[in-house]
Scaffold this motif. Structure first.
Motif, PDB file in Angstrom:
ATOM      1  N   ARG A  16       1.372  -3.668   1.735  1.00 23.64           N
ATOM      2  CA  ARG A  16       1.286  -4.891   2.558  1.00 23.64           C
ATOM      3  C   ARG A  16       2.331  -4.877   3.670  1.00 23.64           C
ATOM      4  NH1 ARG A  16       0.804 -10.550   0.385  1.00 23.64           N
ATOM      5  NH2 ARG A  16      -0.343 -10.622   2.339  1.00 23.64           N
ATOM      6  N   PHE A  17       1.858  -5.058   4.895  1.00 21.61           N
ATOM      7  CA  PHE A  17       2.769  -5.103   6.047  1.00 21.61           C
ATOM      8  C   PHE A  17       2.681  -6.461   6.730  1.00 21.61           C
ATOM      9  CE2 PHE A  17       2.727  -0.254   7.186  1.00 21.61           C
ATOM     10  CZ  PHE A  17       3.399   0.012   6.016  1.00 21.61           C
TER      11      PHE A  17
ATOM     12  N   LYS B   5       7.227  -9.956  -0.919  1.00 20.69           N
ATOM     13  CA  LYS B   5       5.779 -10.042  -0.645  1.00 20.69           C
ATOM     14  C   LYS B   5       5.257  -8.857   0.158  1.00 20.69           C
ATOM     15  CE  LYS B   5       5.720 -15.082  -0.386  1.00 20.69           C
ATOM     16  NZ  LYS B   5       6.101 -16.024   0.652  1.00 20.69           N
ATOM     17  N   TYR B   6       6.128  -8.231   0.956  1.00 20.16           N
ATOM     18  CA  TYR B   6       5.665  -7.161   1.849  1.00 20.16           C
ATOM     19  C   TYR B   6       6.438  -5.869   1.601  1.00 20.16           C
ATOM     20  CZ  TYR B   6       3.164 -10.813   4.298  1.00 20.16           C
ATOM     21  OH  TYR B   6       2.306 -11.846   4.593  1.00 20.16           O
ATOM     22  N   ASP B   7       5.731  -4.750   1.858  1.00 23.07           N
ATOM     23  CA  ASP B   7       6.360  -3.429   1.708  1.00 23.07           C
ATOM     24  C   ASP B   7       7.019  -2.975   3.007  1.00 23.07           C
ATOM     25  OD1 ASP B   7       5.255  -2.865  -0.986  1.00 23.07           O
ATOM     26  OD2 ASP B   7       3.359  -3.077   0.100  1.00 23.07           O
ATOM     27  N   GLY B   8       6.595  -3.566   4.121  1.00 18.00           N
ATOM     28  CA  GLY B   8       7.151  -3.155   5.412  1.00 18.00           C
ATOM     29  C   GLY B   8       6.965  -4.235   6.463  1.00 18.00           C
ATOM     30  N   ILE B   9       7.833  -4.194   7.466  1.00 17.48           N
ATOM     31  CA  ILE B   9       7.747  -5.140   8.585  1.00 17.48           C
ATOM     32  C   ILE B   9       7.713  -4.344   9.884  1.00 17.48           C
ATOM     33  CG2 ILE B   9       9.012  -6.911   9.907  1.00 17.48           C
ATOM     34  CD1 ILE B   9      10.173  -7.949   7.277  1.00 17.48           C
TER      35      ILE B   9
ATOM     36  N   VAL C 120      16.812  -9.153   3.609  1.00 19.15           N
ATOM     37  CA  VAL C 120      15.634  -8.864   2.774  1.00 19.15           C
ATOM     38  C   VAL C 120      15.510  -7.383   2.452  1.00 19.15           C
ATOM     39  CG1 VAL C 120      14.366 -10.908   3.516  1.00 19.15           C
ATOM     40  CG2 VAL C 120      14.023  -8.749   4.759  1.00 19.15           C
ATOM     41  N   MET C 121      16.131  -6.526   3.296  1.00 19.66           N
ATOM     42  CA  MET C 121      16.093  -5.072   3.122  1.00 19.66           C
ATOM     43  C   MET C 121      14.666  -4.527   2.934  1.00 19.66           C
ATOM     44  SD  MET C 121      18.812  -3.805   4.006  1.00 19.66           S
ATOM     45  CE  MET C 121      18.392  -2.110   3.672  1.00 19.66           C
ATOM     46  N   ILE C 122      13.725  -5.111   3.648  1.00 17.89           N
ATOM     47  CA  ILE C 122      12.368  -4.561   3.694  1.00 17.89           C
ATOM     48  C   ILE C 122      12.377  -3.546   4.842  1.00 17.89           C
ATOM     49  CG2 ILE C 122       9.918  -5.077   4.141  1.00 17.89           C
ATOM     50  CD1 ILE C 122      10.536  -7.988   3.218  1.00 17.89           C
ATOM     51  N   PRO C 123      11.907  -2.317   4.617  1.00 18.17           N
ATOM     52  CA  PRO C 123      11.925  -1.354   5.721  1.00 18.17           C
ATOM     53  C   PRO C 123      11.197  -1.914   6.944  1.00 18.17           C
ATOM     54  CG  PRO C 123      11.009  -0.356   3.730  1.00 18.17           C
ATOM     55  CD  PRO C 123      11.309  -1.780   3.401  1.00 18.17           C
ATOM     56  N   ALA C 124      11.863  -1.819   8.097  1.00 16.54           N
ATOM     57  CA  ALA C 124      11.294  -2.413   9.313  1.00 16.54           C
ATOM     58  C   ALA C 124      11.313  -1.411  10.455  1.00 16.54           C
ATOM     59  CB  ALA C 124      12.081  -3.663   9.701  1.00 16.54           C
ATOM     60  N   VAL C 125      10.261  -1.456  11.265  1.00 19.51           N
ATOM     61  CA  VAL C 125      10.185  -0.659  12.490  1.00 19.51           C
ATOM     62  C   VAL C 125      10.114  -1.626  13.664  1.00 19.51           C
ATOM     63  CG1 VAL C 125       8.823   0.986  13.836  1.00 19.51           C
ATOM     64  CG2 VAL C 125       9.079   1.321  11.377  1.00 19.51           C
ATOM     65  N   GLU C 126      10.934  -1.345  14.661  1.00 27.29           N
ATOM     66  CA  GLU C 126      11.002  -2.176  15.869  1.00 27.29           C
ATOM     67  C   GLU C 126      10.086  -1.570  16.946  1.00 27.29           C
ATOM     68  OE1 GLU C 126      14.745  -1.367  17.672  1.00 27.29           O
ATOM     69  OE2 GLU C 126      14.571  -2.969  19.139  1.00 27.29           O
TER      70      GLU C 126
ATOM     71  N   LEU D 279       1.885   3.768  11.199  1.00 29.14           N
ATOM     72  CA  LEU D 279       1.743   5.086  10.561  1.00 29.14           C
ATOM     73  C   LEU D 279       3.090   5.580  10.041  1.00 29.14           C
ATOM     74  CD1 LEU D 279      -0.774   6.859  13.006  1.00 29.14           C
ATOM     75  CD2 LEU D 279      -1.264   5.566  10.918  1.00 29.14           C
ATOM     76  N   PHE D 280       4.141   5.394  10.843  1.00 32.70           N
ATOM     77  CA  PHE D 280       5.473   5.817  10.409  1.00 32.70           C
ATOM     78  C   PHE D 280       5.902   5.055   9.153  1.00 32.70           C
ATOM     79  CE2 PHE D 280      10.019   5.492  10.116  1.00 32.70           C
ATOM     80  CZ  PHE D 280      10.451   6.783  10.336  1.00 32.70           C
ATOM     81  N   LEU D 281       5.693   3.731   9.191  1.00 34.14           N
ATOM     82  CA  LEU D 281       6.124   2.874   8.079  1.00 34.14           C
ATOM     83  C   LEU D 281       5.360   3.205   6.797  1.00 34.14           C
ATOM     84  CD1 LEU D 281       8.225   0.644   7.807  1.00 34.14           C
ATOM     85  CD2 LEU D 281       6.510  -0.998   8.557  1.00 34.14           C
ATOM     86  N   LYS D 282       4.084   3.520   6.930  1.00 34.63           N
ATOM     87  CA  LYS D 282       3.277   3.880   5.757  1.00 34.63           C
ATOM     88  C   LYS D 282       3.891   5.114   5.085  1.00 34.63           C
ATOM     89  CE  LYS D 282      -1.334   5.164   4.246  1.00 34.63           C
ATOM     90  NZ  LYS D 282      -2.658   5.661   4.639  1.00 34.63           N
TER      91      LYS D 282
END
Ligand code: DQA
Length: 147
Positions: free
Chosen positions: A2-3, A66-70, A91-97, A136-139
């Motif tokens: 979930r993103f 709730k989410y695996d990535g942002i 939250v330390m959810i992996p995030a891509v800007e 794609l990177f976050l996945k």
């Protein structure tokens, strides 16, 4: 997987605002583009857009658990918001800007990014394609870093 895709101020004005910089595609067009990418990748995606810093902080906090990535384009808050940086750290959810434009080829005040201090990757200057690259990177990142 979930993103959550977060877009900050004035990105709801895509297709109207500064077309020479951001192109003529609308915000709704951006959501369809990302939805297609996520469908193909079997990612469950939700969207959030706000023109208000605190609302973005709230959305990041509510993503906890709730989410695996942002994927986040904080827009102008990129260059000013310690609060958004701190929320991402909390939250330390992996995030891509992502930035649609190349912030490093624009005014000097756009060269510094607070979220880049915590994001696992920063993508800029690739238009809507940057969001595909981010997904794609976050996945891959989430799959590789799963315990
Ligand atoms: C932006 C770049 C920011 O400097 C600007 O304030 C935006 C959009 C981009 O996507 O290129 O609103 O984040």
């Amino acid at each position: 997987m979930r993103f959550l895709v977060i877009n900050g101020p004035n990105l709801n004005m895509l297709g109207i605002r500064e077309k020479n910089i951001y192109g003529s595609e609308t915000y709704e067009g951006l959501l369809s583009f990302i939805s297609e990418v996520c469908k193909a990748e079997q990612i469950d995606v939700s969207f959030f857009q706000s023109n208000h810093e605190g609302a973005i902080v709230d959305a990041i906090q509510e993503a906890y658990g709730k989410y695996d990535g942002i994927v986040i384009n904080p827009a102008a808050y990129t260059h000013t918001s310690v609060a958004i940086l701190d929320a991402l750290k909390a939250v330390m959810i992996p995030a891509v800007e992502v930035h649609i434009s190349n912030i490093f080829e624009r005014e000097k005040f756009r060269h510094f990014s607070y979220p880049s201090l915590v994001c696992v990757k920063s993508i800029y200057g690739k238009g809507f394609e940057g969001y595909r690259e981010a997904i794609l990177f976050l996945k891959d990142y989430v799959l590789e870093n799963k315990a």
